[in-house]
Every structure is written in C-alpha cells, then in structure tokens.
Enzyme design. Structure first.
Site, PDB file in Angstrom:
ATOM      1  N   HIS A  23       0.828  -1.204   0.000  1.00 40.70           N
ATOM      2  CA  HIS A  23       0.000   0.000   0.000  1.00 40.70           C
ATOM      3  C   HIS A  23       0.867   1.261   0.000  1.00 40.70           C
ATOM      4  CE1 HIS A  23      -4.035  -1.809   1.194  1.00 40.70           C
ATOM      5  NE2 HIS A  23      -3.204  -2.841   1.250  1.00 40.70           N
ATOM      6  N   ASP A 120      -4.959   6.169   2.236  1.00 39.50           N
ATOM      7  CA  ASP A 120      -5.130   4.842   1.677  1.00 39.50           C
ATOM      8  C   ASP A 120      -6.574   4.362   1.888  1.00 39.50           C
ATOM      9  OD1 ASP A 120      -3.382   2.244   0.857  1.00 39.50           O
ATOM     10  OD2 ASP A 120      -4.999   1.656   2.221  1.00 39.50           O
ATOM     11  N   ALA A 334      14.201  -8.165  -4.357  1.00 42.72           N
ATOM     12  CA  ALA A 334      14.702  -8.203  -5.734  1.00 42.72           C
ATOM     13  C   ALA A 334      14.335  -6.897  -6.425  1.00 42.72           C
ATOM     14  CB  ALA A 334      14.088  -9.374  -6.491  1.00 42.72           C
ATOM     15  N   GLN A 336      12.680  -5.703  -8.789  1.00 40.33           N
ATOM     16  CA  GLN A 336      11.704  -6.284  -9.717  1.00 40.33           C
ATOM     17  C   GLN A 336      11.470  -5.436 -10.948  1.00 40.33           C
ATOM     18  OE1 GLN A 336       8.355  -8.725  -8.405  1.00 40.33           O
ATOM     19  NE2 GLN A 336       7.013  -7.099  -9.101  1.00 40.33           N
ATOM     20  N   SER A 356       2.546  -5.761  -8.676  1.00 42.15           N
ATOM     21  CA  SER A 356       3.282  -6.642  -9.582  1.00 42.15           C
ATOM     22  C   SER A 356       2.581  -6.751 -10.931  1.00 42.15           C
ATOM     23  CB  SER A 356       3.429  -8.032  -8.960  1.00 42.15           C
ATOM     24  OG  SER A 356       4.318  -8.010  -7.861  1.00 42.15           O
ATOM     25  N   ASP A 375      -6.996  -9.556  -3.483  1.00 39.53           N
ATOM     26  CA  ASP A 375      -7.692  -9.251  -4.725  1.00 39.53           C
ATOM     27  C   ASP A 375      -7.003  -9.875  -5.933  1.00 39.53           C
ATOM     28  OD1 ASP A 375      -5.412  -7.749  -4.693  1.00 39.53           O
ATOM     29  OD2 ASP A 375      -6.374  -5.835  -5.126  1.00 39.53           O
ATOM     30  N   GLN A 376      -6.090 -10.814  -5.684  1.00 39.24           N
ATOM     31  CA  GLN A 376      -5.238 -11.344  -6.750  1.00 39.24           C
ATOM     32  C   GLN A 376      -6.019 -12.144  -7.792  1.00 39.24           C
ATOM     33  OE1 GLN A 376      -2.287 -13.414  -4.407  1.00 39.24           O
ATOM     34  NE2 GLN A 376      -1.748 -11.526  -3.310  1.00 39.24           N
TER      35      GLN A 376
END
Length: 460
Positions: A23, A120, A334, A336, A356, A375-376
C-alpha cells in the site's frame, strides 16, 4: 494570513499512509508525482516501520515533510504481539483510527494547514479527520478499478457471504460471477459483530463519502470499471493516474548487493528468453509447492530468475547448482522493476498482487498468473480473461501443480508459438501504459484535472 496570501495559496495535502509495503509504495509514488510535477506541498503521516521508505521518498521530494504517527506500530516486529497470528492486516486500520484527534490537533496548529486529506483506502477513518478540518478527502486505491468495483458494493451489502454460492455482480461491466474462493480475502475474513471488524468495515463504508478517488490504473486497461466507479460514487472525481511506479520516486530503492552479477548474466541472455518468478517479498511457499515449482523450472528448459524470501529453506535441494548455467536465485528483496524491464525477460510468474501486475503490464512481458489471496484472483481475471495478455499457471496458496504440466506452461509463455497472440496483446497493453503517463496521455490528463480541483479548493 492576508486575503492575497489565501487567493494565491498552493494546495497542502495531508497524506495518511497505511503501514504495509504494497500500500505504502504506490501511495508514495503518487505523492511524489503530485508534489514534484505540480508543486503541491505534502505532509506524510506514517508509522515508525515506514520511516526507511519515507526517508528515501523525502530525499527525492523537496516539497514533502514527514509527520511521525504518535502510535506504536503494530506492523513492526517489536509490536507484532498486538495482532494475533493470522489476523488479516486490514485490522491494522483499527489502532490507526485512534489518530483522529492528534492529526486534527496537529493540522489546526499549522500556519499552513492542510487544504485536503489523501489516505489509503484501508484508512477510511481518515474521512473523520477531513470532516473535522472541513477539507475534502481523496481516497487512494492501491488496488485496481475492477477489484475496487467488486469489493465496494460487497462492503455495502449483506455480509458475511455464503461460502457455497458465487457472488454475481450484475451492475458491473460484463456482470461477472465471482466464485466464493476468488472473493477478496478481507471480505471473507470479516466477522460480524466483532468490534474490530465492525470498525474496519465502517472505514470501508466511509470511502464512499470521499470527495474524490485516485486509482493506480490507466484508462486503456480499466476504462469500463472506472466509468462504473464514477456512477457508483455519484461524481466524476475518479482519477486514473497509473502506473504510478513510472514516477521515478526513490522510495523503491534498496541495497543492491549481488545485483551486479545478476544483470551481467541477464545481459548475456537472448532477448525475451528469461522467465522471472516472484510471489511477492513476504510469501514463502510450502515445501511441496516449492518442490513442484523447482522441478517445473528445471524441466521447462527455460532460463529463469526465481526471487524467494530470505529463508533459503524453501529452495529444492541442489536446484541452484543443477541449474547454474540457465538460472539464478535472488534471496530477499529483488529489483523487480529493473528485472522486468530488461530486454532479456519475456515472462513473469506472478501472484497477481496489483503492484506486480501493473509492473508486468508496463514491461510488456507475458504474465503467468498464480493468484494466492486478497484481490489477486480479480487481477488475474482482468489480465487473462478481459485482456488476453496472460495465461494461468495455478491458483491458491495450497496448490501443488503437476511439475510437467507447469513446465509446459513456463516454456510456452517464453517462446511457445501458440501463445504468440498473448504476447502480442501484452505488448499492446504495455504501449498503452506508457502512453497513459506521457504528456497528454489519459493518466497525465487525469492528474492535471485533479490538481486543478485541489487548487480551486485551496484558493476558496
């Protein structure tokens, strides 16, 4: 303050951050963009565990200041006992809701008090702060518009949900039917009558009273769902400003020890030949799942980077040595975004967290989805079914796919002829993401509109 000072006053936004990296990072990226491009003064209220990220943000955002929250941070290791193991992190909003009085007191004591509150979406209680100060509140959605459009009416509807029935959302574009297993986990975790959960639910309900809403997405990806949210909220102040990770905020920087060798290896790989695997910085796969994933990577024959948690016990024994010529393992954090944007990377095995997902979309790589929770599942549905820019690998935290089947998915995602159409759609979506944040693009214009609204409020 004179009338001339008031009429020329710049906006001053009080930003109230939720202490969770998924977040906090996009909120800081957006706040950096808001402040550096439009000279908006911002004060970020944050808990102690957020200070390392906040320090990097402040160094790159000259018109920003920090306001440490006067509250023990329940997300910090030394305070972990304040939440029972397994408690949904949405309940971190409960202790943070007690900050209403100190935040209002701070704001009223300022020579240049806030003209707006930005918080948020987990911190709906910030609406009370805005009401007390008589300023507008903007809610920041670090999730996508589709996921927001799914969750918002459910919080306002009948809870708890029936675990034996799908949720049909006839008002949403496409009238999606969501299996109970795919419902965002915070809704399934809700306990009716529990004081903490009732307070958390009240916060989500307060989001519908916000003056405006910012969503980290872009019109070409979620235009229909953004239009739905405008109708749902009853006003046009819903601004899509993403992907905000393109803002250049230094809050995402981390120590880079060991990455030089990684990028040297990537530089020697052919274009679009590497599969990047990462399920988020906090996820640790159970042994059987890790073994299946490792076996699939070996059997696939593709080059790969596997980012794992700092605990190396999750790795199948001997994997690094056996795959040394075509694979690398990154332990802990990492880089990313840099990995995904490298020319050698062609596919991304992801848990489909929204950050991501957006980073993969912006990089133009083929997403190989393995949603776990939150929520993926909704995010995976968006990129697979709505846009056709991704393929499914597995789903669920307990899933242990057949390694041979998974290996074929990995190999096809990188260079399989039958997925050429998917790769083309991923590339098209990446172009749209880049165009959205460029001058004159949809996200660029939405931010312009938002700032004009904030300026009008500040000058009133």
């Amino acid at each position: 303050m004179s009338s001339a000072d008031v009429s020329s006053r710049r906006p001053h936004v009080l930003v109230i951050a939720f202490p969770s990296q998924g977040h906090l990072l996009p909120l800081l990226d957006f706040t950096h963009l808001l402040s550096t491009r439009h000279r908006v003064h911002v004060t970020v209220a944050a808990t102690p565990s957020s200070l390392p990220l906040l320090s990097a943000f402040l160094a790159s955002t000259p018109l920003a200041a920090a306001l440490p929250m006067p509250l023990p941070d329940p997300s910090a290791p030394e305070q972990a006992g304040q939440l029972a193991p397994g408690t949904h992190h949405a309940l971190l909003a409960v202790p943070l809701s007690t900050l209403r009085r100190p935040l209002v007191s701070w704001a009223r004591a300022q020579r240049d008090p806030p003209t707006a509150v930005l918080s948020d979406f987990f911190l709906g209680s910030a609406q009370h702060v805005a009401d007390d100060l008589r300023v507008p509140r903007v809610v920041f959605y670090s999730s996508g518009a589709f996921a927001t459009a799914v969750a918002e009416p459910l919080w306002n509807g009948s809870l708890p949900l029936d675990p034996n029935s799908p949720v049909v959302l006839g008002d949403l574009p496409g009238s999606p039917s969501i299996p109970y297993a795919h419902v965002p986990s915070m809704l399934k975790a809700y306990v009716p009558g529990d004081p903490d959960w009732e307070l958390a639910r009240e916060g989500f309900l307060l989001n519908s009273r916000a003056w405006g809403a910012v969503v980290n997405t872009f019109a070409a990806m979620e235009g229909d769902f953004l239009d739905h949210l405008k109708r749902r909220f009853g006003h046009g102040r819903v601004w899509a400003v993403g992907p905000v990770s393109a803002s250049g905020c230094r809050a995402r920087e981390r120590p880079t020890a060991g990455t030089e060798e990684l990028f040297s290896w990537l530089a020697a790989c052919p274009a679009r030949s590497v599969l990047y695997v990462c399920f988020g910085s906090m996820y640790k796969p159970p042994p059987a799942q890790a073994a299946a994933l490792g076996a699939a990577l070996e059997a696939s024959g593709v080059r790969f980077i596997w980012a794992v948690s700092a605990d190396v016990a999750v790795l199948p024994e001997g994997l690094e040595e056996r795959a040394r010529d075509r694979g690398r393992v990154v332990r802990g954090w990492a880089p990313q975004m840099e990995i995904l944007q490298h020319d050698a990377v062609g596919a991304f095995v992801t848990h489909c967290g929204w950050n991501s997902t957006l980073e993969g979309v912006a990089a133009g790589v083929t997403l190989v989805t393995w949603p776990m929770k939150a929520d993926q599942f909704i995010d995976a549905r968006l990129v697979v079914d709505v846009h056709g820019a991704a393929v499914r690998a597995a789903e669920g935290e307990s899933a242990v796919p057949d390694p041979r089947t998974l290996a074929r998915v990995f190999a096809d995602a990188v260079d399989g002829a039958e997925l050429a159409g998917v790769r083309a759609k991923a590339a098209t979506l990446a172009v749209a993401a880049a165009e959205a944040v460029e001058e004159g693009g949809s996200s660029w214009l939405d931010l312009e509109r938002m700032v004009r609204e904030l300026e009008a409020v500040a000058a009133a």
